[in-house]
Design a protein around this motif. Structure first.
Motif, mmCIF file in Angstrom:
data_model
loop_
_atom_site.group_PDB
_atom_site.id
_atom_site.type_symbol
_atom_site.label_atom_id
_atom_site.label_comp_id
_atom_site.label_asym_id
_atom_site.label_seq_id
_atom_site.Cartn_x
_atom_site.Cartn_y
_atom_site.Cartn_z
ATOM 1 N N ASP A 201 -1.091 19.462 12.979
ATOM 2 C CA ASP A 201 -1.515 19.203 14.354
ATOM 3 C C ASP A 201 -2.980 18.790 14.287
ATOM 4 O O ASP A 201 -3.857 19.618 14.042
ATOM 5 C CB ASP A 201 -1.345 20.463 15.201
ATOM 6 C CG ASP A 201 -1.813 20.285 16.634
ATOM 7 O OD1 ASP A 201 -2.310 19.199 16.975
ATOM 8 O OD2 ASP A 201 -1.688 21.247 17.423
ATOM 9 N N VAL A 202 -3.259 17.507 14.507
ATOM 10 C CA VAL A 202 -4.620 17.017 14.314
ATOM 11 C C VAL A 202 -5.560 17.404 15.453
ATOM 12 O O VAL A 202 -6.761 17.129 15.380
ATOM 13 C CB VAL A 202 -4.645 15.490 14.098
ATOM 14 C CG1 VAL A 202 -4.041 15.132 12.754
ATOM 15 C CG2 VAL A 202 -3.945 14.748 15.234
ATOM 16 N N THR A 203 -5.048 18.070 16.493
ATOM 17 C CA THR A 203 -5.963 18.635 17.486
ATOM 18 C C THR A 203 -6.578 19.933 16.981
ATOM 19 O O THR A 203 -7.476 20.483 17.621
ATOM 20 C CB THR A 203 -5.265 18.893 18.832
ATOM 21 O OG1 THR A 203 -4.259 19.904 18.676
ATOM 22 C CG2 THR A 203 -4.622 17.622 19.377
ATOM 23 N N ASN A 204 -6.104 20.411 15.847
ATOM 24 C CA ASN A 204 -6.692 21.557 15.156
ATOM 25 C C ASN A 204 -7.541 21.000 14.015
ATOM 26 O O ASN A 204 -7.026 20.391 13.080
ATOM 27 C CB ASN A 204 -5.579 22.462 14.618
ATOM 28 C CG ASN A 204 -6.102 23.681 13.904
ATOM 29 O OD1 ASN A 204 -6.896 23.580 12.963
ATOM 30 N ND2 ASN A 204 -5.651 24.852 14.317
ATOM 31 N N SER A 205 -8.844 21.178 14.083
ATOM 32 C CA SER A 205 -9.739 20.535 13.124
ATOM 33 C C SER A 205 -9.458 20.964 11.689
ATOM 34 O O SER A 205 -9.547 20.149 10.762
ATOM 35 C CB SER A 205 -11.195 20.815 13.486
ATOM 36 O OG SER A 205 -11.479 22.203 13.425
ATOM 37 N N GLY B 100 0.797 -1.208 0.000
ATOM 38 C CA GLY B 100 0.000 0.000 0.000
ATOM 39 C C GLY B 100 0.833 1.264 0.000
ATOM 40 O O GLY B 100 2.061 1.223 -0.031
ATOM 41 N N LYS B 101 0.147 2.383 0.045
ATOM 42 C CA LYS B 101 0.798 3.688 0.129
ATOM 43 C C LYS B 101 0.265 4.405 1.368
ATOM 44 O O LYS B 101 -0.857 4.154 1.804
ATOM 45 C CB LYS B 101 0.541 4.519 -1.135
ATOM 46 C CG LYS B 101 1.173 3.916 -2.389
ATOM 47 C CD LYS B 101 0.878 4.775 -3.610
ATOM 48 C CE LYS B 101 1.657 4.297 -4.823
ATOM 49 N NZ LYS B 101 1.299 2.909 -5.204
ATOM 50 N N VAL B 102 1.086 5.307 1.901
ATOM 51 C CA VAL B 102 0.761 5.930 3.180
ATOM 52 C C VAL B 102 0.834 7.438 3.091
ATOM 53 O O VAL B 102 1.807 7.998 2.561
ATOM 54 C CB VAL B 102 1.711 5.453 4.299
ATOM 55 C CG1 VAL B 102 1.273 6.026 5.639
ATOM 56 C CG2 VAL B 102 1.754 3.946 4.372
ATOM 57 N N GLY B 103 -0.190 8.089 3.634
ATOM 58 C CA GLY B 103 -0.135 9.517 3.891
ATOM 59 C C GLY B 103 0.261 9.713 5.346
ATOM 60 O O GLY B 103 -0.495 9.354 6.254
ATOM 61 N N LEU B 104 1.448 10.209 5.557
ATOM 62 C CA LEU B 104 1.990 10.367 6.906
ATOM 63 C C LEU B 104 1.559 11.708 7.481
ATOM 64 O O LEU B 104 1.778 12.750 6.867
ATOM 65 C CB LEU B 104 3.520 10.314 6.870
ATOM 66 C CG LEU B 104 4.170 9.126 6.159
ATOM 67 C CD1 LEU B 104 5.621 9.443 5.846
ATOM 68 C CD2 LEU B 104 4.065 7.874 7.008
ATOM 69 N N ILE B 105 0.976 11.690 8.672
ATOM 70 C CA ILE B 105 0.579 12.933 9.332
ATOM 71 C C ILE B 105 1.206 12.976 10.717
ATOM 72 O O ILE B 105 1.062 12.045 11.507
ATOM 73 C CB ILE B 105 -0.950 13.052 9.469
ATOM 74 C CG1 ILE B 105 -1.627 12.938 8.096
ATOM 75 C CG2 ILE B 105 -1.330 14.365 10.139
ATOM 76 C CD1 ILE B 105 -3.159 12.913 8.174
ATOM 77 N N ALA B 106 1.932 14.045 10.995
ATOM 78 C CA ALA B 106 2.530 14.267 12.314
ATOM 79 C C ALA B 106 2.924 15.734 12.386
ATOM 80 O O ALA B 106 2.883 16.457 11.386
ATOM 81 C CB ALA B 106 3.742 13.364 12.544
ATOM 82 N N ARG B 107 3.329 16.175 13.564
ATOM 83 C CA ARG B 107 3.685 17.583 13.726
ATOM 84 C C ARG B 107 5.116 17.893 13.299
ATOM 85 O O ARG B 107 5.396 18.981 12.808
ATOM 86 C CB ARG B 107 3.471 17.999 15.188
ATOM 87 C CG ARG B 107 2.017 18.107 15.577
ATOM 88 C CD ARG B 107 1.844 18.456 17.027
ATOM 89 N NE ARG B 107 2.367 17.403 17.911
ATOM 90 C CZ ARG B 107 2.341 17.438 19.226
ATOM 91 N NH1 ARG B 107 1.824 18.493 19.842
ATOM 92 N NH2 ARG B 107 2.808 16.436 19.935
ATOM 93 N N GLY B 108 6.031 16.941 13.485
ATOM 94 C CA GLY B 108 7.441 17.216 13.256
ATOM 95 C C GLY B 108 7.857 17.071 11.807
ATOM 96 O O GLY B 108 7.919 15.960 11.264
ATOM 97 N N LYS B 109 8.168 18.174 11.159
ATOM 98 C CA LYS B 109 8.528 18.148 9.739
ATOM 99 C C LYS B 109 9.806 17.360 9.478
ATOM 100 O O LYS B 109 9.899 16.612 8.505
ATOM 101 C CB LYS B 109 8.686 19.585 9.221
ATOM 102 C CG LYS B 109 7.400 20.382 9.180
ATOM 103 C CD LYS B 109 7.637 21.771 8.599
ATOM 104 C CE LYS B 109 6.342 22.574 8.549
ATOM 105 N NZ LYS B 109 6.561 23.928 7.983
ATOM 106 N N GLU B 110 10.806 17.528 10.331
ATOM 107 C CA GLU B 110 12.078 16.857 10.099
ATOM 108 C C GLU B 110 11.950 15.350 10.214
ATOM 109 O O GLU B 110 12.517 14.595 9.417
ATOM 110 C CB GLU B 110 13.129 17.386 11.093
ATOM 111 C CG GLU B 110 14.567 17.013 10.734
ATOM 112 C CD GLU B 110 14.994 17.568 9.376
ATOM 113 O OE1 GLU B 110 15.805 16.888 8.710
ATOM 114 O OE2 GLU B 110 14.533 18.654 8.997
#
Length: 261
Positions: free
Chosen positions: A65-69, A35-45
């Motif tokens: 930041d997923v706490t921001n809708s 599969g393929k993945v969309g990575l979501i997290a706060r840290g860009k590096e």
């Protein structure tokens, strides 16, 4: 380690909290399974490093930041735009801070509730229109064994309560999503060696472990790695349309002496 799985070949799954711990293991397992993945997290590096490791064809990163809708919604839209499809969302991002009722600050309470409950709801709400029309769309909410078992570590009552709330929310949402053909799964992992405890206050950790040892004895279950949970995720994502894993729990099963301070 996951291997090729025809049920998720060339499908796209967004994973929150994907730059470390269970989330990183899940991203690797999805890619290994085809599969393929969309990575979501706060840290860009850290996201940049994961993309370099897994390959730009297999993953696409969005710092959010997923706490921001609004950020959660834009991240999922960006992933679908990039790959021209979105087949599932894994609500993995979460946090715990050891403590007891008497010493949690307002900020600590809000941080855990916002990330462990509200963020999952924001991502689920944003995902529904993006997943509709797919041939096997999925949402997987990552819970914790502490939501169900009372022998888990002491001093994590707020974390456990937030995960129990997530499970209750998931059960009703699962029925709501049947109308759209979207399957929803609760994946409940036990403890494994991750960066879960990074940033914990050591004095509070000592207090929590001492209370745990006193109440539950000097032994604990161990032996699980993040990859074991990631393999379980691949199974949940890959079941055929019309079938949904309701709750899947994966826990360590080797007896070991608890650590002491």
């Amino acid at each position: 380690m996951s291997v090729f799985h025809p049920g998720i070949q060339d499908r796209v799954y967004a994973v929150t909290g994907a730059s470390s711990g269970y989330g990183l293991a899940m991203a690797k397992a999805i890619v290994a399974a085809g599969g393929k993945v969309g990575l979501i997290a706060r840290g860009k590096e850290r996201l940049k490093n994961v993309v370099a490791e897994l390959g730009e064809q297999q993953c696409f990163a969005v710092a959010a930041d997923v706490t921001n809708s609004a950020e959660a919604e834009e991240a999922l839209k960006a992933i679908k735009t990039h790959y021209c499809r979105l087949d599932g969302v894994v609500n993995n991002a979460g946090m715990a801070r050891p403590g007891f009722a008497e010493n949690y600050s307002d900020a600590e309470i809000q941080q855990q509730l916002n990330l462990n409950i509200a963020a999952a709801m924001y991502c689920t709400r944003a995902a529904i229109p993006l997943l509709q029309g797919g041939d096997n769309p999925r949402i997987v909410n990552i819970s914790s064994a502490s939501a169900e078992h009372h022998d888990e570590m002491q001093g994590l009552s707020l974390y456990a309560a937030s995960k129990a709330a997530l499970e209750r929310l998931s059960r009703d949402t699962r029925r709501e999503l049947q109308e759209y053909g979207i399957g929803l799964t609760i994946l409940r992992p036990g403890a494994a060696m991750t960066e879960f405890a990074a940033g914990w206050d050591m004095a509070r950790l000592e207090q929590a472990v001492t209370a745990w040892n006193k109440r539950q004895g000097g032994f604990m279950d161990t032996g699980m790695e993040p990859g074991h949970v990631a393999d379980a995720l691949v199974y949940c994502l890959g079941v055929p349309p019309g079938v949904s894993v309701d709750v899947l729990e994966v826990r360590p099963n080797r007896l070991a002496e608890k650590f002491k301070f």
